[in-house]
Write a protein that holds these residues in place. Structure first.
Motif, PDB file in Angstrom:
ATOM      1  N   ILE A   1     -16.655 -29.891  21.802  1.00 48.79           N
ATOM      2  CA  ILE A   1     -15.865 -29.696  23.021  1.00 48.79           C
ATOM      3  C   ILE A   1     -16.008 -30.889  23.957  1.00 48.79           C
ATOM      4  CG2 ILE A   1     -17.677 -28.487  24.316  1.00 48.79           C
ATOM      5  CD1 ILE A   1     -15.502 -26.655  25.458  1.00 48.79           C
ATOM      6  N   HIS A   2     -17.147 -31.598  23.865  1.00 43.95           N
ATOM      7  CA  HIS A   2     -17.360 -32.762  24.733  1.00 43.95           C
ATOM      8  C   HIS A   2     -16.364 -33.878  24.426  1.00 43.95           C
ATOM      9  CE1 HIS A   2     -21.013 -31.223  26.603  1.00 43.95           C
ATOM     10  NE2 HIS A   2     -21.406 -30.817  25.405  1.00 43.95           N
ATOM     11  N   THR A   3     -15.858 -33.924  23.202  1.00 46.48           N
ATOM     12  CA  THR A   3     -14.867 -34.945  22.848  1.00 46.48           C
ATOM     13  C   THR A   3     -13.471 -34.556  23.307  1.00 46.48           C
ATOM     14  OG1 THR A   3     -14.336 -34.029  20.663  1.00 46.48           O
ATOM     15  CG2 THR A   3     -16.230 -35.510  20.802  1.00 46.48           C
ATOM     16  N   LEU A   4     -13.289 -33.284  23.687  1.00 44.03           N
ATOM     17  CA  LEU A   4     -11.981 -32.790  24.116  1.00 44.03           C
ATOM     18  C   LEU A   4     -11.821 -32.780  25.633  1.00 44.03           C
ATOM     19  CD1 LEU A   4     -11.687 -29.664  21.759  1.00 44.03           C
ATOM     20  CD2 LEU A   4     -11.063 -32.043  21.271  1.00 44.03           C
ATOM     21  N   CYS A   5     -12.932 -32.784  26.348  1.00 42.00           N
ATOM     22  CA  CYS A   5     -12.914 -32.630  27.807  1.00 42.00           C
ATOM     23  C   CYS A   5     -13.501 -33.858  28.498  1.00 42.00           C
ATOM     24  CB  CYS A   5     -13.732 -31.405  28.222  1.00 42.00           C
ATOM     25  SG  CYS A   5     -13.183 -29.847  27.508  1.00 42.00           S
ATOM     26  N   ILE A   6     -13.121 -34.057  29.746  1.00 37.29           N
ATOM     27  CA  ILE A   6     -13.760 -35.089  30.552  1.00 37.29           C
ATOM     28  C   ILE A   6     -15.119 -34.555  31.026  1.00 37.29           C
ATOM     29  CG2 ILE A   6     -11.570 -36.059  31.342  1.00 37.29           C
ATOM     30  CD1 ILE A   6     -12.071 -34.645  34.054  1.00 37.29           C
ATOM     31  N   PRO A   7     -16.087 -35.435  31.315  1.00 33.09           N
ATOM     32  CA  PRO A   7     -17.345 -34.966  31.902  1.00 33.09           C
ATOM     33  C   PRO A   7     -17.055 -34.239  33.219  1.00 33.09           C
ATOM     34  CG  PRO A   7     -17.524 -37.254  31.196  1.00 33.09           C
ATOM     35  CD  PRO A   7     -16.076 -36.892  31.078  1.00 33.09           C
ATOM     36  N   GLY A   8     -17.706 -33.121  33.407  1.00 39.44           N
ATOM     37  CA  GLY A   8     -17.484 -32.360  34.632  1.00 39.44           C
ATOM     38  C   GLY A   8     -16.299 -31.427  34.581  1.00 39.44           C
ATOM     39  N   ALA A   9     -15.688 -31.272  33.417  1.00 40.70           N
ATOM     40  CA  ALA A   9     -14.564 -30.336  33.293  1.00 40.70           C
ATOM     41  C   ALA A   9     -14.999 -28.930  33.680  1.00 40.70           C
ATOM     42  CB  ALA A   9     -14.041 -30.339  31.861  1.00 40.70           C
ATOM     43  N   VAL A  10     -14.074 -28.197  34.275  1.00 38.52           N
ATOM     44  CA  VAL A  10     -14.358 -26.843  34.769  1.00 38.52           C
ATOM     45  C   VAL A  10     -13.552 -25.836  33.962  1.00 38.52           C
ATOM     46  CG1 VAL A  10     -14.221 -25.292  36.753  1.00 38.52           C
ATOM     47  CG2 VAL A  10     -14.836 -27.691  37.090  1.00 38.52           C
ATOM     48  N   ILE A  11     -14.218 -24.727  33.593  1.00 37.92           N
ATOM     49  CA  ILE A  11     -13.556 -23.656  32.853  1.00 37.92           C
ATOM     50  C   ILE A  11     -13.728 -22.366  33.650  1.00 37.92           C
ATOM     51  CG2 ILE A  11     -13.496 -22.359  30.691  1.00 37.92           C
ATOM     52  CD1 ILE A  11     -14.674 -24.829  29.329  1.00 37.92           C
ATOM     53  N   ILE A  12     -12.626 -21.674  33.899  1.00 39.92           N
ATOM     54  CA  ILE A  12     -12.650 -20.496  34.776  1.00 39.92           C
ATOM     55  C   ILE A  12     -12.036 -19.300  34.048  1.00 39.92           C
ATOM     56  CG2 ILE A  12     -11.890 -19.529  36.982  1.00 39.92           C
ATOM     57  CD1 ILE A  12     -11.540 -22.441  37.961  1.00 39.92           C
TER      58      ILE A  12
END
Length: 301
Positions: free
Chosen positions: A195-206
């Protein structure tokens, strides 16, 4: 067009159209689907087929790939890329023998060609055209990520034009990869930390549920899901997109994604649907997820 001539997928090989394909061309061009949705080309004999093949291969604006089964090398269909004078961008097409339909071969073959055209050539956009009555073709185009653009008339035929850009294709792959992170059905092992390769650092999931919000970082989102996917609590789980709408503005985009999911929780089968709202940003390494908001549909007893 100077395009790659050979492709390989899990079940198929794709190669250039050859003179040895006479019998295949006769069968395909006289199949009910070709006659109904593409038109009768009056290819009845080996000589007709040879002339057709020569015409195709002699046109620098046309590339035909013959789709063959790996099991016996038999030809089952075509994927094409054509520069048409009435379209602004190259047109991808496909046609398969009746006996090969319904097995996912067309999607498998068209996907590898489409990916190549969008990511390894200078084409910024790929189009596809079909008559409105060809429902099966339209469904496949939508599965490939193309969206309806407009309707045109060419030589008296009404055609629907579908389109996909390189950005749209990358966003589609990003979303598909996200949903696939959690699959543990059919022996698949979830690779949640990708998932780290799919998201920017600090991505938020709600998560939105009953007027309440649960806010996760990437790590706090992964941890509980990793536990239940590997300890036997949640088994046979799959989740996939069933409909979507994407809007892009320069280097940002958002996607409203409808999904379905199923599996067994503590041995009890379940199914569900819901909505995910993705926000994306374009980075130096490509598109990435910046935030995600999701809400499961409420089941009314």
């Amino acid at each position: 067009m100077n395009l790659q001539l050979q492709f390989e997928t899990e079940r198929l090989t794709l190669r250039p159209l050859a003179h040895s394909d006479n019998a295949f061309i006769i069968a395909l061009l006289n199949s009910p689907g070709w006659i109904a949705y593409i038109g009768d080309r009056n290819i009845r004999s080996a000589a007709d087929a040879e002339a057709y093949i020569n015409k195709v291969n002699g046109n620098t604006g046309i590339q035909y790939w013959v789709v063959c089964l790996k099991t016996d090398a038999s030809a089952i269909g075509l994927v094409t890329c054509i520069r048409r004078d009435y379209l602004d961008h190259p047109d991808i097409g496909f046609a398969f023998l009746p006996g090969s339909e319904g097995h996912g071969f067309a999607k498998e073959a068209a996907s590898v060609v489409l990916h190549y055209l969008l990511h390894e050539t200078t084409f910024a956009t790929i189009l596809a055209t079909t008559v409105p009555e060809n429902v099966r073709s339209i469904r496949l185009l939508e599965k490939l990520g193309l969206h309806y653009q407009r309707e045109i008339v060419n030589e008296g035929d009404v055609l629907r034009v579908y389109a996909i850009s390189a950005d749209e294709a990358e966003l589609q792959q990003l979303v598909t990869a996200f949903y696939d992170l959690f699959t543990n059905a059919h022996g698949k092992v979830p690779q949640l930390h990708t998932i780290h390769t799919l998201c920017i650092p600090g991505a938020v999931i709600i998560k939105q549920e009953m007027l309440q919000q649960t806010v996760y970082s990437i790590e706090t989102f992964i941890a509980p899901r990793e536990k239940i996917l590997f300890d036997g609590t949640l088994t046979g789980f799959t989740e996939s997109e069933i409909a979507a709408e994407t809007k892009q503005v320069n280097e940002t985009a958002q996607r409203i994604s409808r999904y379905k999911k199923s599996g067994e929780m503590n041995g009890v089968p379940f199914q569900g649907q819901g909505t995910k709202l993705f926000h994306f940003v374009k980075t130096g390494s490509g598109w990435r997820i910046a935030s995600l908001l999701w809400e499961d549909d409420v089941t009314v007893a």
